[in-house]
Scaffold this motif. Structure first.
Motif, PDB file in Angstrom:
ATOM      1  N   VAL A 192       0.819  -1.222   0.000  1.00 12.99           N
ATOM      2  CA  VAL A 192       0.000   0.000   0.000  1.00 12.99           C
ATOM      3  C   VAL A 192       0.852   1.271   0.000  1.00 12.99           C
ATOM      4  O   VAL A 192       0.323   2.374  -0.065  1.00 12.99           O
ATOM      5  CB  VAL A 192      -0.964   0.035   1.225  1.00 12.99           C
ATOM      6  CG1 VAL A 192      -1.897  -1.150   1.188  1.00 12.99           C
ATOM      7  CG2 VAL A 192      -0.194   0.085   2.536  1.00 12.99           C
ATOM      8  N   ARG A 193       2.177   1.097   0.035  1.00 16.33           N
ATOM      9  CA  ARG A 193       3.044   2.275   0.127  1.00 16.33           C
ATOM     10  C   ARG A 193       3.244   2.948  -1.222  1.00 16.33           C
ATOM     11  O   ARG A 193       3.266   2.288  -2.268  1.00 16.33           O
ATOM     12  CB  ARG A 193       4.404   1.863   0.689  1.00 16.33           C
ATOM     13  CG  ARG A 193       4.975   2.871   1.687  1.00 16.33           C
ATOM     14  CD  ARG A 193       6.334   2.442   2.189  1.00 16.33           C
ATOM     15  NE  ARG A 193       6.382   1.023   2.522  1.00 16.33           N
ATOM     16  CZ  ARG A 193       7.516   0.332   2.555  1.00 16.33           C
ATOM     17  NH1 ARG A 193       8.653   0.906   2.235  1.00 16.33           N
ATOM     18  NH2 ARG A 193       7.496  -0.942   2.867  1.00 16.33           N
ATOM     19  N   LEU A 194       3.383   4.274  -1.194  1.00 16.54           N
ATOM     20  CA  LEU A 194       3.696   5.033  -2.402  1.00 16.54           C
ATOM     21  C   LEU A 194       5.120   4.732  -2.844  1.00 16.54           C
ATOM     22  O   LEU A 194       6.036   4.667  -2.012  1.00 16.54           O
ATOM     23  CB  LEU A 194       3.574   6.538  -2.122  1.00 16.54           C
ATOM     24  CG  LEU A 194       2.159   7.092  -1.946  1.00 16.54           C
ATOM     25  CD1 LEU A 194       2.208   8.454  -1.263  1.00 16.54           C
ATOM     26  CD2 LEU A 194       1.465   7.205  -3.292  1.00 16.54           C
ATOM     27  N   GLU A 195       5.315   4.546  -4.144  1.00 18.99           N
ATOM     28  CA  GLU A 195       6.660   4.288  -4.650  1.00 18.99           C
ATOM     29  C   GLU A 195       7.514   5.551  -4.648  1.00 18.99           C
ATOM     30  O   GLU A 195       8.721   5.495  -4.426  1.00 18.99           O
ATOM     31  CB  GLU A 195       6.581   3.718  -6.084  1.00 18.99           C
ATOM     32  CG  GLU A 195       6.035   2.297  -6.140  1.00 18.99           C
ATOM     33  CD  GLU A 195       6.100   1.728  -7.548  1.00 18.99           C
ATOM     34  OE1 GLU A 195       6.725   2.366  -8.426  1.00 18.99           O
ATOM     35  OE2 GLU A 195       5.536   0.642  -7.758  1.00 18.99           O
ATOM     36  N   ASN A 196       6.875   6.684  -4.890  1.00 19.98           N
ATOM     37  CA  ASN A 196       7.636   7.930  -4.982  1.00 19.98           C
ATOM     38  C   ASN A 196       6.885   9.070  -4.297  1.00 19.98           C
ATOM     39  O   ASN A 196       6.335   9.956  -4.961  1.00 19.98           O
ATOM     40  CB  ASN A 196       7.902   8.264  -6.461  1.00 19.98           C
ATOM     41  CG  ASN A 196       8.877   9.410  -6.626  1.00 19.98           C
ATOM     42  OD1 ASN A 196       9.428   9.915  -5.652  1.00 19.98           O
ATOM     43  ND2 ASN A 196       9.076   9.836  -7.856  1.00 19.98           N
ATOM     44  N   PRO A 197       6.877   9.085  -2.950  1.00 22.53           N
ATOM     45  CA  PRO A 197       6.151  10.154  -2.242  1.00 22.53           C
ATOM     46  C   PRO A 197       6.733  11.544  -2.517  1.00 22.53           C
ATOM     47  O   PRO A 197       6.026  12.538  -2.423  1.00 22.53           O
ATOM     48  CB  PRO A 197       6.311   9.771  -0.766  1.00 22.53           C
ATOM     49  CG  PRO A 197       7.454   8.821  -0.715  1.00 22.53           C
ATOM     50  CD  PRO A 197       7.485   8.115  -2.022  1.00 22.53           C
ATOM     51  N   GLU A 198       8.023  11.578  -2.871  1.00 21.29           N
ATOM     52  CA  GLU A 198       8.657  12.876  -3.161  1.00 21.29           C
ATOM     53  C   GLU A 198       7.989  13.572  -4.350  1.00 21.29           C
ATOM     54  O   GLU A 198       7.865  14.798  -4.383  1.00 21.29           O
ATOM     55  CB  GLU A 198      10.157  12.701  -3.444  1.00 21.29           C
ATOM     56  CG  GLU A 198      10.986  12.211  -2.264  1.00 21.29           C
ATOM     57  CD  GLU A 198      10.873  10.710  -2.042  1.00 21.29           C
ATOM     58  OE1 GLU A 198      10.375  10.011  -2.971  1.00 21.29           O
ATOM     59  OE2 GLU A 198      11.240  10.248  -0.946  1.00 21.29           O
ATOM     60  N   ALA A 199       7.551  12.772  -5.339  1.00 21.21           N
ATOM     61  CA  ALA A 199       6.887  13.346  -6.524  1.00 21.21           C
ATOM     62  C   ALA A 199       5.568  14.011  -6.126  1.00 21.21           C
ATOM     63  O   ALA A 199       5.206  15.064  -6.669  1.00 21.21           O
ATOM     64  CB  ALA A 199       6.647  12.260  -7.568  1.00 21.21           C
ATOM     65  N   ILE A 200       4.855  13.393  -5.191  1.00 23.14           N
ATOM     66  CA  ILE A 200       3.592  13.977  -4.728  1.00 23.14           C
ATOM     67  C   ILE A 200       3.859  15.249  -3.937  1.00 23.14           C
ATOM     68  O   ILE A 200       3.151  16.252  -4.089  1.00 23.14           O
ATOM     69  CB  ILE A 200       2.805  12.953  -3.889  1.00 23.14           C
ATOM     70  CG1 ILE A 200       2.350  11.802  -4.789  1.00 23.14           C
ATOM     71  CG2 ILE A 200       1.611  13.604  -3.199  1.00 23.14           C
ATOM     72  CD1 ILE A 200       1.620  10.707  -4.083  1.00 23.14           C
ATOM     73  N   SER A 201       4.902  15.230  -3.110  1.00 17.55           N
ATOM     74  CA  SER A 201       5.264  16.432  -2.341  1.00 17.55           C
ATOM     75  C   SER A 201       5.614  17.575  -3.286  1.00 17.55           C
ATOM     76  O   SER A 201       5.240  18.731  -3.055  1.00 17.55           O
ATOM     77  CB  SER A 201       6.444  16.133  -1.416  1.00 17.55           C
ATOM     78  OG  SER A 201       6.079  15.205  -0.421  1.00 17.55           O
ATOM     79  N   GLU A 202       6.328  17.245  -4.350  1.00 17.11           N
ATOM     80  CA  GLU A 202       6.701  18.265  -5.340  1.00 17.11           C
ATOM     81  C   GLU A 202       5.466  18.827  -6.033  1.00 17.11           C
ATOM     82  O   GLU A 202       5.354  20.038  -6.262  1.00 17.11           O
ATOM     83  CB  GLU A 202       7.653  17.657  -6.379  1.00 17.11           C
ATOM     84  CG  GLU A 202       8.199  18.675  -7.369  1.00 17.11           C
ATOM     85  CD  GLU A 202       9.151  18.048  -8.381  1.00 17.11           C
ATOM     86  OE1 GLU A 202       9.419  18.704  -9.401  1.00 17.11           O
ATOM     87  OE2 GLU A 202       9.610  16.902  -8.154  1.00 17.11           O
ATOM     88  N   GLU A 203       4.517  17.935  -6.339  1.00 20.12           N
ATOM     89  CA  GLU A 203       3.274  18.372  -6.998  1.00 20.12           C
ATOM     90  C   GLU A 203       2.439  19.253  -6.063  1.00 20.12           C
ATOM     91  O   GLU A 203       1.840  20.244  -6.485  1.00 20.12           O
ATOM     92  CB  GLU A 203       2.460  17.150  -7.436  1.00 20.12           C
ATOM     93  CG  GLU A 203       1.299  17.457  -8.351  1.00 20.12           C
ATOM     94  CD  GLU A 203       1.732  17.920  -9.743  1.00 20.12           C
ATOM     95  OE1 GLU A 203       0.876  18.455 -10.457  1.00 20.12           O
ATOM     96  OE2 GLU A 203       2.917  17.770 -10.089  1.00 20.12           O
ATOM     97  N   LEU A 204       2.403  18.887  -4.782  1.00 22.02           N
ATOM     98  CA  LEU A 204       1.692  19.711  -3.803  1.00 22.02           C
ATOM     99  C   LEU A 204       2.316  21.096  -3.705  1.00 22.02           C
ATOM    100  O   LEU A 204       1.616  22.107  -3.579  1.00 22.02           O
ATOM    101  CB  LEU A 204       1.712  19.033  -2.422  1.00 22.02           C
ATOM    102  CG  LEU A 204       0.800  17.819  -2.241  1.00 22.02           C
ATOM    103  CD1 LEU A 204       1.096  17.115  -0.925  1.00 22.02           C
ATOM    104  CD2 LEU A 204      -0.669  18.225  -2.298  1.00 22.02           C
ATOM    105  N   ASN A 205       3.629  21.140  -3.788  1.00 27.74           N
ATOM    106  CA  ASN A 205       4.339  22.418  -3.758  1.00 27.74           C
ATOM    107  C   ASN A 205       3.998  23.252  -5.001  1.00 27.74           C
ATOM    108  O   ASN A 205       3.797  24.473  -4.916  1.00 27.74           O
ATOM    109  CB  ASN A 205       5.846  22.180  -3.684  1.00 27.74           C
ATOM    110  CG  ASN A 205       6.616  23.443  -3.415  1.00 27.74           C
ATOM    111  OD1 ASN A 205       6.341  24.171  -2.459  1.00 27.74           O
ATOM    112  ND2 ASN A 205       7.603  23.725  -4.254  1.00 27.74           N
ATOM    113  N   ASN A 206       3.887  22.584  -6.165  1.00 29.46           N
ATOM    114  CA  ASN A 206       3.543  23.288  -7.411  1.00 29.46           C
ATOM    115  C   ASN A 206       2.123  23.849  -7.369  1.00 29.46           C
ATOM    116  O   ASN A 206       1.843  24.905  -7.952  1.00 29.46           O
ATOM    117  CB  ASN A 206       3.679  22.344  -8.609  1.00 29.46           C
ATOM    118  CG  ASN A 206       5.126  21.944  -8.870  1.00 29.46           C
ATOM    119  OD1 ASN A 206       6.046  22.652  -8.461  1.00 29.46           O
ATOM    120  ND2 ASN A 206       5.323  20.808  -9.516  1.00 29.46           N
ATOM    121  N   ILE A 207       1.230  23.133  -6.683  1.00 26.79           N
ATOM    122  CA  ILE A 207      -0.173  23.533  -6.632  1.00 26.79           C
ATOM    123  C   ILE A 207      -0.369  24.835  -5.845  1.00 26.79           C
ATOM    124  O   ILE A 207      -1.366  25.536  -6.041  1.00 26.79           O
ATOM    125  CB  ILE A 207      -1.023  22.380  -6.047  1.00 26.79           C
ATOM    126  CG1 ILE A 207      -1.280  21.334  -7.133  1.00 26.79           C
ATOM    127  CG2 ILE A 207      -2.349  22.853  -5.473  1.00 26.79           C
ATOM    128  CD1 ILE A 207      -2.059  20.140  -6.660  1.00 26.79           C
TER     129      ILE A 207
END
Length: 325
Positions: free
Chosen positions: A69-84
């Motif tokens: 159930v773990r995200l493979e790349n949580p850093e990508a989501i954090s980066e996207e949240l920062n872009n938003i």
């Protein structure tokens, strides 16, 4: 404890007062003296039950849980949240933070993730079955938050929530069907009794706590001084004259290449009763109009006779998702 039964009998006022159900009722509460129906007046409140409860737990699963159930790349989501951040309108009082700071998120941040940003940043990054499962909750809560859909689509929301709870153990394990998860199945019923989720949420009280803390700080007689400050605050609120909307701000200098008439004055911003529109700022110049869909505000114009006109470009739109609704 795990709560796996979706069809357990509902609590009654008698069981809350300890008259019939000795299993969970251990002592006497002074609340029992109140002339209220405890089973309906004591609500499952979504700030704690859903935002700080279920939504936070899901994020912990995806960040620190077992590998399936773990995200493979949580850093990508954090980066996207920062872009938003650039696109989040003024009406949002907190900007998104990275998943690394999830432990310190406030309830409003979990709400924003559940309803607005999560469906975008998780798409294609979270395992498909888990994403579809998350979207069931997101859609159901969105229906119950809106005063327009909380009644007309209450049955749909209830059906979606029951599906979410029934599938929860399959994805995350039976041992994690906690009180918060089980409690979801009753949320739609409380909405039918009390209105949309925000009408009986703790968010407004949470926001008031800061004022109470400041009122108590350095007070010689805490209770008396705090009471006096609260009453003063109420008096100020009731005596304040409401602003005369709409309010135009940031006048743009006259430009013969832009202005089509000397009777026109251009402004960057217009403040309305519930929201702000801005012709130059990306985060505040997109709006959804009932009859015309999504438009981008490009000009805010006031004529010499006081009439205000907003010019906008219409966009073609298509659904972001087809399921669960």
């Amino acid at each position: 404890m795990a709560y796996l039964d979706l069809n357990a009998p509902l609590r009654t006022d008698d069981s809350f007062r300890g008259k019939k159900d000795e299993f969970y009722h251990k002592d006497v509460s002074p609340l029992e003296e109140l002339p209220i129906d405890m089973s309906s007046a004591v609500v499952l409140e979504y700030m704690h039950n859903i935002c700080l409860g279920v939504m936070k737990r899901l994020l912990v699963f995806w960040i620190k849980g077992k590998k399936p159930v773990r995200l493979e790349n949580p850093e990508a989501i954090s980066e996207e949240l920062n872009n938003i951040k650039t696109f989040l309108p003024n009406e949002f009082n907190r900007l998104p933070r990275s998943l690394e700071e999830c432990e310190y998120w406030k309830a409003t941040e979990f709400r924003t993730f559940l309803i607005y940003t999560g469906p975008i940043v998780l798409k294609g990054r979270l395992k498909n079955s888990l994403y579809k499962h998350f979207m069931i909750l997101s859609c159901a809560i969105r229906l119950l938050i809106s005063p327009k859909t909380c009644y007309t689509y209450n049955n749909v929301a209830k059906m979606l929530i029951e599906r979410f709870v029934s599938e929860y153990s399959t994805h995350y394990g039976e041992e994690y069907v906690s009180y918060n998860v089980h409690g979801l199945i009753h949320v739609a019923d409380f909405v039918m009794m009390h209105g949309s989720l925000d009408t009986f949420s703790a968010f407004k009280y949470e926001n008031y706590l800061q004022f109470l803390k400041k009122s108590c700080k350095n007070a010689r007689f805490p209770l008396e001084d705090t009471y006096n400050r609260i009453m003063e605050h109420i008096d100020i609120d009731t005596s304040t004259i409401a602003p005369n909307y709409p309010i135009l701000k940031n006048e743009i200098n006259y430009d013969p290449l832009v202005n089509r008439s000397i009777d026109e004055t251009y402004y960057k911003e217009i403040i309305l009763n519930n929201y702000v529109l801005n012709s130059t700022n990306l985060k505040d110049n997109f709006v959804y109009i009932k009859d015309h869909g999504i438009v981008k505000v490009i000009n805010i114009i006031q004529f010499s006779n006081g009439i205000i006109k907003i010019e906008a470009i219409k966009y073609n739109i298509f659904p972001m998702f087809q399921n669960p609704i």
